[in-house]
Design a protein around this motif. Structure first.
Motif, PDB file in Angstrom:
ATOM      1  N   ASN A 139       0.828  -1.218   0.000  1.00 19.06           N
ATOM      2  CA  ASN A 139       0.000   0.000   0.000  1.00 19.06           C
ATOM      3  C   ASN A 139       0.859   1.263   0.000  1.00 19.06           C
ATOM      4  O   ASN A 139       0.488   2.275  -0.605  1.00 19.06           O
ATOM      5  CB  ASN A 139      -0.940   0.000   1.205  1.00 19.06           C
ATOM      6  CG  ASN A 139      -2.099  -0.970   1.026  1.00 19.06           C
ATOM      7  OD1 ASN A 139      -2.525  -1.242  -0.090  1.00 19.06           O
ATOM      8  ND2 ASN A 139      -2.607  -1.512   2.132  1.00 19.06           N
ATOM      9  N   ARG A 140       2.016   1.205   0.675  1.00 17.78           N
ATOM     10  CA  ARG A 140       2.914   2.372   0.667  1.00 17.78           C
ATOM     11  C   ARG A 140       3.476   2.637  -0.715  1.00 17.78           C
ATOM     12  O   ARG A 140       3.871   3.763  -1.031  1.00 17.78           O
ATOM     13  CB  ARG A 140       4.080   2.158   1.647  1.00 17.78           C
ATOM     14  CG  ARG A 140       3.702   2.217   3.107  1.00 17.78           C
ATOM     15  CD  ARG A 140       4.935   2.472   3.982  1.00 17.78           C
ATOM     16  NE  ARG A 140       5.993   1.504   3.794  1.00 17.78           N
ATOM     17  CZ  ARG A 140       6.096   0.356   4.458  1.00 17.78           C
ATOM     18  NH1 ARG A 140       5.148   0.017   5.346  1.00 17.78           N
ATOM     19  NH2 ARG A 140       7.100  -0.468   4.247  1.00 17.78           N
ATOM     20  N   LYS A 141       3.508   1.620  -1.554  1.00 18.07           N
ATOM     21  CA  LYS A 141       4.068   1.752  -2.901  1.00 18.07           C
ATOM     22  C   LYS A 141       3.031   2.206  -3.926  1.00 18.07           C
ATOM     23  O   LYS A 141       3.366   2.391  -5.099  1.00 18.07           O
ATOM     24  CB  LYS A 141       4.679   0.418  -3.343  1.00 18.07           C
ATOM     25  CG  LYS A 141       5.880  -0.025  -2.509  1.00 18.07           C
ATOM     26  CD  LYS A 141       7.030   0.950  -2.644  1.00 18.07           C
ATOM     27  CE  LYS A 141       8.241   0.519  -1.834  1.00 18.07           C
ATOM     28  NZ  LYS A 141       9.377   1.446  -2.019  1.00 18.07           N
ATOM     29  N   LEU A 142       1.782   2.360  -3.492  1.00 18.36           N
ATOM     30  CA  LEU A 142       0.738   2.780  -4.421  1.00 18.36           C
ATOM     31  C   LEU A 142       0.972   4.211  -4.898  1.00 18.36           C
ATOM     32  O   LEU A 142       1.167   5.120  -4.109  1.00 18.36           O
ATOM     33  CB  LEU A 142      -0.639   2.680  -3.754  1.00 18.36           C
ATOM     34  CG  LEU A 142      -1.218   1.270  -3.605  1.00 18.36           C
ATOM     35  CD1 LEU A 142      -2.497   1.304  -2.773  1.00 18.36           C
ATOM     36  CD2 LEU A 142      -1.487   0.649  -4.971  1.00 18.36           C
ATOM     37  N   ASP A 143       0.948   4.377  -6.214  1.00 19.27           N
ATOM     38  CA  ASP A 143       1.100   5.692  -6.829  1.00 19.27           C
ATOM     39  C   ASP A 143       0.397   5.651  -8.179  1.00 19.27           C
ATOM     40  O   ASP A 143       1.017   5.386  -9.215  1.00 19.27           O
ATOM     41  CB  ASP A 143       2.580   6.046  -7.000  1.00 19.27           C
ATOM     42  CG  ASP A 143       2.784   7.459  -7.536  1.00 19.27           C
ATOM     43  OD1 ASP A 143       1.770   8.152  -7.776  1.00 19.27           O
ATOM     44  OD2 ASP A 143       3.942   7.866  -7.719  1.00 19.27           O
ATOM     45  N   PRO A 144      -0.931   5.860  -8.198  1.00 16.12           N
ATOM     46  CA  PRO A 144      -1.697   5.708  -9.439  1.00 16.12           C
ATOM     47  C   PRO A 144      -1.234   6.614 -10.578  1.00 16.12           C
ATOM     48  O   PRO A 144      -1.528   6.334 -11.740  1.00 16.12           O
ATOM     49  CB  PRO A 144      -3.131   6.070  -9.011  1.00 16.12           C
ATOM     50  CG  PRO A 144      -3.152   5.867  -7.527  1.00 16.12           C
ATOM     51  CD  PRO A 144      -1.777   6.220  -7.056  1.00 16.12           C
ATOM     52  N   ASP A 145      -0.516   7.689 -10.267  1.00 12.96           N
ATOM     53  CA  ASP A 145      -0.066   8.611 -11.310  1.00 12.96           C
ATOM     54  C   ASP A 145       1.337   8.298 -11.817  1.00 12.96           C
ATOM     55  O   ASP A 145       1.852   9.001 -12.682  1.00 12.96           O
ATOM     56  CB  ASP A 145      -0.090  10.050 -10.788  1.00 12.96           C
ATOM     57  CG  ASP A 145      -1.496  10.507 -10.425  1.00 12.96           C
ATOM     58  OD1 ASP A 145      -2.433  10.099 -11.135  1.00 12.96           O
ATOM     59  OD2 ASP A 145      -1.646  11.255  -9.446  1.00 12.96           O
ATOM     60  N   SER A 146       1.953   7.248 -11.287  1.00 15.74           N
ATOM     61  CA  SER A 146       3.357   6.998 -11.617  1.00 15.74           C
ATOM     62  C   SER A 146       3.561   6.603 -13.074  1.00 15.74           C
ATOM     63  O   SER A 146       4.647   6.765 -13.618  1.00 15.74           O
ATOM     64  CB  SER A 146       3.936   5.908 -10.709  1.00 15.74           C
ATOM     65  OG  SER A 146       3.157   4.722 -10.776  1.00 15.74           O
ATOM     66  N   ALA A 147       2.527   6.078 -13.730  1.00 13.95           N
ATOM     67  CA  ALA A 147       2.673   5.699 -15.139  1.00 13.95           C
ATOM     68  C   ALA A 147       2.892   6.915 -16.027  1.00 13.95           C
ATOM     69  O   ALA A 147       3.444   6.807 -17.121  1.00 13.95           O
ATOM     70  CB  ALA A 147       1.441   4.936 -15.620  1.00 13.95           C
ATOM     71  N   THR A 148       2.463   8.090 -15.569  1.00 10.03           N
ATOM     72  CA  THR A 148       2.656   9.306 -16.366  1.00 10.03           C
ATOM     73  C   THR A 148       3.757  10.190 -15.808  1.00 10.03           C
ATOM     74  O   THR A 148       4.315  11.013 -16.521  1.00 10.03           O
ATOM     75  CB  THR A 148       1.351  10.117 -16.424  1.00 10.03           C
ATOM     76  OG1 THR A 148       0.900  10.391 -15.089  1.00 10.03           O
ATOM     77  CG2 THR A 148       0.275   9.339 -17.159  1.00 10.03           C
ATOM     78  N   ASP A 149       4.088  10.016 -14.535  1.00 13.22           N
ATOM     79  CA  ASP A 149       5.103  10.877 -13.922  1.00 13.22           C
ATOM     80  C   ASP A 149       6.507  10.553 -14.410  1.00 13.22           C
ATOM     81  O   ASP A 149       7.274  11.430 -14.767  1.00 13.22           O
ATOM     82  CB  ASP A 149       5.063  10.742 -12.395  1.00 13.22           C
ATOM     83  CG  ASP A 149       3.811  11.373 -11.805  1.00 13.22           C
ATOM     84  OD1 ASP A 149       3.168  12.147 -12.532  1.00 13.22           O
ATOM     85  OD2 ASP A 149       3.491  11.074 -10.644  1.00 13.22           O
TER      86      ASP A 149
END
Length: 346
Positions: A139-149
């Motif tokens: 859960n700490r690794k969740l970053d839904p925007d990371s695919a675009t960042d």
């Protein structure tokens, strides 16, 4: 499959054995053999193993397992299973596995990952049972925007090919540089060429721009890079491409011929192009065998046991992980595999 004359196992095990033994080249190869290594044994089905073992005994006219050959099988059944349209036909459930009389050796020293906390999470994902600590870690690794960042330094792993290809095209389109299209040159037997088109690590047409994130698909004899190393395209010429590795080192790549060989090792078809693929995204299945420093991964809607473990175990350390999402149902191991590995430990 080629070496033992198995082909696509058309007609079942019995017909496959008969065809192989009627082929004098298969018989000659097996009679001249002392032993062989079977890598990624988890992806070999029980019927495939049974056919190969029977062919070896009959060809060599020796009743001992595998006709007296020395066989080393390596792999991890907690990773991707054999392709099957029905129930999973694990090799270790087949009588041929028992008949082989293996001496089990359990390897315990991780080579890719030395991050102890991440190794603990990987162990739980591999076993398909998560503690609260492991859930909190994911859960700490969740970053839904990371695919675009992360535009230039991170590879995304997706369960489906269409998603990966769409991300690669989208990321490449953002780069304000001329598009270069480099077709792969094919030669050789037409049927072998069609097979090579599906299995070669390079696409039929390589689309590149200066500044694009790419993955190198060959190993360098001088160890400057390996199959799976990430780099950024610095310049493109007709006879060479210069890329900058993640460590800042510049290397020049020439075109490389990927070969499709027959069972005797004779090249039947060649695919020649620069040994590069776009690295913004790939599928979990195609990532097997690669090593990554940074990775964005989607662990939702997975359908195979071991799929989540294959994805997460690509990383050198947990610090490089970002998750678009994950689901409890995606973290699972086949119960038969868990029992088998327990028996090996015992």
């Amino acid at each position: 499959h080629s070496f033992f004359g198995l082909g696509i196992m058309e007609g079942g095990v019995g017909a496959t054995i008969d065809r192989a033994l009627a082929n004098p080249r298969v018989v000659r190869r097996l009679c001249a053999l002392e032993g062989f290594v079977l890598d990624e044994v988890s992806m070999i089905s029980g019927p495939t193993l049974r056919a190969a073992e029977a062919i070896a005994r009959a060809a060599r006219k020796i009743h001992a397992p595998w006709g007296g050959l020395r066989v080393i099988a390596t792999g991890d059944f907690a990773q991707l299973p054999p392709v099957s349209r029905g129930p999973r036909e694990w090799a270790f459930l087949d009588d041929a596995w028992t008949r082989s009389e293996w001496t089990p050796l359990v390897l315990k020293t991780p080579m890719r990952t030395h991050d102890e906390e991440y190794l603990s999470v990987l162990g739980e994902v591999r076993d398909g049972v998560l503690t609260e600590d492991a859930r909190a870690y994911l859960n700490r690794k969740l970053d839904p925007d990371s695919a675009t960042d992360e535009v230039a330094t991170t590879t995304c792993l997706f369960p489906h090919r269409d998603t990966a290809e769409a991300v690669n095209k989208s990321r490449l389109a953002r780069i304000q540089a001329p598009l270069v299209e480099i077709p792969t040159a094919y030669s050789g037997d037409p049927r072998a060429v069609e097979t090579l088109k599906k299995q070669a690590p390079v696409p039929e047409v390589l689309h590149l721009k200066e500044g694009a994130l790419v993955m190198i698909r060959i190993n360098d004899p001088g160890y400057k890079f390996v199959n799976g190393s990430l780099a950024t395209v610095a310049s493109i010429a007709s006879d060479k491409i210069e890329v900058e590795l993640m460590n800042g080192r510049a290397v020049e790549l020439e075109k490389h011929a990927f070969a499709w060989q027959d069972a005797d090792g004779k090249p039947m078809a060649l695919a020649t192009n620069f040994p590069l693929t776009l690295a913004y995204a790939t599928t979990i299945h195609k990532s097997q065998g690669t090593t990554l420093d940074r990775m964005t991964c989607d662990l939702r809607k997975l359908w195979e046991p071991g799929q989540a473990y294959v994805a997460l175990s690509r990383l050198r350390a947990g610090a490089g992980l970002s998750l678009l999402g994950w689901e409890e149902t995606s973290i699972r191991t086949d119960p038969a595999v868990a029992l088998f590995h327990d028996s090996l430990q015992r």
